[in-house]
Design an enzyme around this catalytic site. Structure first.
Site, short mmCIF file in Angstrom:
data_model
loop_
_atom_site.label_atom_id
_atom_site.label_comp_id
_atom_site.label_asym_id
_atom_site.label_seq_id
_atom_site.Cartn_x
_atom_site.Cartn_y
_atom_site.Cartn_z
N PHE A 1 18.92 4.61 -16.03
CA PHE A 1 19.17 5.14 -17.37
C PHE A 1 19.62 6.60 -17.34
O PHE A 1 20.32 7.06 -18.23
CB PHE A 1 17.91 5.01 -18.24
CG PHE A 1 17.56 3.59 -18.59
CD1 PHE A 1 18.03 3.01 -19.75
CD2 PHE A 1 16.79 2.82 -17.73
CE1 PHE A 1 17.72 1.70 -20.07
CE2 PHE A 1 16.47 1.50 -18.04
CZ PHE A 1 16.94 0.94 -19.21
N GLY A 2 19.15 7.35 -16.32
CA GLY A 2 19.50 8.77 -16.25
C GLY A 2 18.60 9.66 -17.09
O GLY A 2 18.95 10.78 -17.42
N ASN B 1 16.49 0.45 -12.43
CA ASN B 1 16.20 1.33 -13.56
C ASN B 1 17.19 2.47 -13.47
O ASN B 1 16.98 3.44 -12.75
CB ASN B 1 14.75 1.80 -13.42
CG ASN B 1 14.36 2.78 -14.49
OD1 ASN B 1 15.20 3.46 -15.06
ND2 ASN B 1 13.08 2.86 -14.76
N ASN C 1 6.81 6.33 -9.31
CA ASN C 1 8.00 5.96 -10.04
C ASN C 1 8.79 4.99 -9.16
O ASN C 1 8.27 4.47 -8.18
CB ASN C 1 8.82 7.20 -10.42
CG ASN C 1 9.61 6.98 -11.71
OD1 ASN C 1 10.29 5.96 -11.86
ND2 ASN C 1 9.53 7.91 -12.63
N GLY D 1 9.00 -2.66 -10.64
CA GLY D 1 8.48 -4.02 -10.78
C GLY D 1 7.81 -4.49 -9.49
O GLY D 1 7.44 -3.69 -8.63
N CYS E 1 11.98 11.78 -11.15
CA CYS E 1 13.34 11.27 -11.38
C CYS E 1 14.32 12.26 -10.75
O CYS E 1 13.95 13.39 -10.46
CB CYS E 1 13.60 11.12 -12.88
SG CYS E 1 12.69 9.73 -13.58
N GLY F 1 4.62 -2.00 -10.21
CA GLY F 1 4.49 -3.41 -9.86
C GLY F 1 3.30 -4.13 -10.44
O GLY F 1 2.91 -5.19 -9.94
N THR G 1 10.01 9.86 -21.21
CA THR G 1 10.33 11.26 -20.93
C THR G 1 11.33 11.89 -21.91
O THR G 1 12.45 11.39 -22.09
CB THR G 1 10.89 11.39 -19.50
OG1 THR G 1 9.92 10.86 -18.60
CG2 THR G 1 11.17 12.84 -19.15
N LYS H 1 3.75 13.35 -12.88
CA LYS H 1 4.24 12.05 -12.43
C LYS H 1 4.94 12.23 -11.08
O LYS H 1 5.88 13.03 -10.97
CB LYS H 1 5.21 11.49 -13.47
CG LYS H 1 5.91 10.20 -13.09
CD LYS H 1 5.05 8.99 -13.41
CE LYS H 1 5.78 7.70 -13.14
NZ LYS H 1 6.65 7.30 -14.25
C1 LIG Z 1 13.02 0.86 -18.82
C2 LIG Z 1 12.25 1.88 -18.05
C3 LIG Z 1 12.33 3.21 -18.41
C4 LIG Z 1 11.61 4.19 -17.70
N1 LIG Z 1 11.66 5.49 -18.11
C5 LIG Z 1 10.88 6.41 -17.49
C6 LIG Z 1 10.85 7.75 -17.95
O1 LIG Z 1 11.50 8.12 -18.92
N2 LIG Z 1 10.06 8.63 -17.29
C7 LIG Z 1 9.30 8.28 -16.22
O2 LIG Z 1 8.59 9.11 -15.65
N3 LIG Z 1 9.33 7.01 -15.75
C8 LIG Z 1 10.09 6.09 -16.37
N4 LIG Z 1 10.10 4.80 -15.90
C9 LIG Z 1 9.37 4.50 -14.67
C10 LIG Z 1 8.01 3.92 -14.97
O3 LIG Z 1 7.24 4.87 -15.68
C11 LIG Z 1 7.26 3.52 -13.68
O4 LIG Z 1 6.90 4.67 -12.95
C12 LIG Z 1 8.06 2.62 -12.78
O5 LIG Z 1 8.90 1.76 -13.52
C13 LIG Z 1 7.16 1.80 -11.88
O6 LIG Z 1 6.32 0.96 -12.65
P1 LIG Z 1 6.66 -0.60 -12.89
O7 LIG Z 1 6.82 -1.22 -11.53
O8 LIG Z 1 5.51 -1.11 -13.69
O9 LIG Z 1 7.94 -0.66 -13.67
C14 LIG Z 1 10.81 3.81 -16.60
C15 LIG Z 1 10.75 2.46 -16.23
C16 LIG Z 1 11.45 1.49 -16.93
C17 LIG Z 1 11.34 0.05 -16.52
#
Ligand SMILES: Cc1cc2nc3c(=O)[nH]c(=O)nc-3n(C[C@H](O)[C@H](O)[C@H](O)COP(=O)(O)O)c2cc1C
Length: 299
Positions: free
Chosen positions: A67-68, A65, A201, A228, A136, A260, A14, A171
């Site tokens: 980061f902001g 997660n 998310n 995750g 977010c 996940g 993003t 999203k």
């Molecule tokens: C390191 C990291 C950074 C992420 N940054 C964003 C982001 O900038 N924008 C966004 O919509 N989702 C972001 N996500 C969320 C992922 O897109 C995803 O929706 C969420 O992690 C669930 O999927 P997962 O279980 O495979 O991690 C981020 C996830 C991780 C792990």
């Protein structure tokens, strides 16, 4: 690198209309839900009581997660995004993600316009599609834009006016109520402004260390998004409910399932739930071979 490793849909994390700082280190901690399969259920008491977070990274992996949603300024990310788009191979596409930035003193109209401006900046890079992040805490501490479907509807209208024929996805975080989810679909796809959803998310949880103290340092970080393995059940549930609404309303939109996915079986579960495409963030961070493993499992 993601394209070369076989991830055909790679999200460009993003971006915003302006530079935006990152939360202090650490941003990622290992998260250990109590249930035997390590899952977290939306709405469960555990999310408010506290989930253990530490540096013991067990598999299957779940992490915080926090980061902001940082961003470089457009003069840095635009050329970088152009290069990322050009790196896509045959059958691959870069998926730029953006969100609006609500700053002090901003009116609602200015907030909407900030989304449209950022979408235009992405369009300038030659993007073939884009995803607008409403999942977010962009509405302030723990407040998500996707909990206000009517405002999302107004924003996507402004964005669509700016980007024309370029497909727009939204999203979404986990939305518990079917009525709210249907309203989201009606106020976006129903007006022709949105062509798909990407979901879910992270799931917000209070994170504690082994002594029960706040795990992530600093004000406003008592809760963090968890992603995750822990959130796969919630992601599958959301995708299945969205697919049911698609069927019920007879509307044409795409669903990208995420949350996940750490193994080929998880990919298949999302496809079975109605996802047209599947992504992984945490699973891909822990296993760069994940896309290759999934592809070889479906051949
Ligand atoms: C390191 C990291 C950074 C992420 N940054 C964003 C982001 O900038 N924008 C966004 O919509 N989702 C972001 N996500 C969320 C992922 O897109 C995803 O929706 C969420 O992690 C669930 O999927 P997962 O279980 O495979 O991690 C981020 C996830 C991780 C792990």
């Amino acid at each position: 690198a993601a394209f070369r490793m076989g991830f055909d849909l790679a999200t460009y994390k993003t971006v915003r209309s302006r530079a935006w700082g990152c939360n202090p280190f650490p941003n990622v901690l290992a998260v250990h839900p109590k249930s035997a399969d390590g899952s977290l259920t939306p709405g469960s008491a555990e999310l408010d009581e506290g989930v253990l977070a530490d540096t013991d990274y067990e598999q299957p992996i779940s992490i915080s997660n926090s980061f902001g949603v940082p961003s470089q300024s457009p003069d840095v990310w635009q050329p970088d995004m152009r290069a990322a788009i050009a790196a896509a191979g045959l059958g691959q596409v870069l998926v730029p993600s953006f969100q609006g930035s609500r700053v002090e003193g901003m009116s609602e109209e200015e907030y909407i316009a900030d989304h449209a401006t950022t979408a235009r900046l992405i369009k300038e890079t030659g993007a073939k599609l884009m995803v607008m992040n409403t999942s977010c805490p962009n509405e302030g501490h723990n407040r998500l834009l996707c909990h206000n479907p009517l405002l999302v509807g107004r924003i996507t209208e402004a964005v669509k006016n700016e980007i024309g024929d370029i497909p727009l996805m939204v999203k979404l975080a986990y939305i518990p109520s079917d009525d709210d989810l249907e309203l989201m679909v009606r106020s976006t796809v129903g007006h022709g402004t949105v062509q798909g959803f990407s979901t879910i998310n992270t799931i917000s949880a209070k994170l504690v260390d082994a002594d029960g103290n706040q795990a992530l340092p600093g004000a406003g970080r008592d809760r963090s998004g968890v992603c995750g393995n822990a959130i796969r059940g919630a992601g599958l549930d959301m995708v299945a409910r969205l697919a049911a609404i698609r069927e019920k309303l007879g509307l044409d939109f795409k669903i990208n399932g995420v949350g996940g996915v750490v193994s080929p079986a998880d990919y298949q579960a999302y496809r079975n739930a109605g996802a047209d495409s599947v992504m992984s963030a945490t699973g891909a961070m822990w296993d760069a071979e994940l896309a290759r493993k999934i592809k070889s499992s479906i051949k």
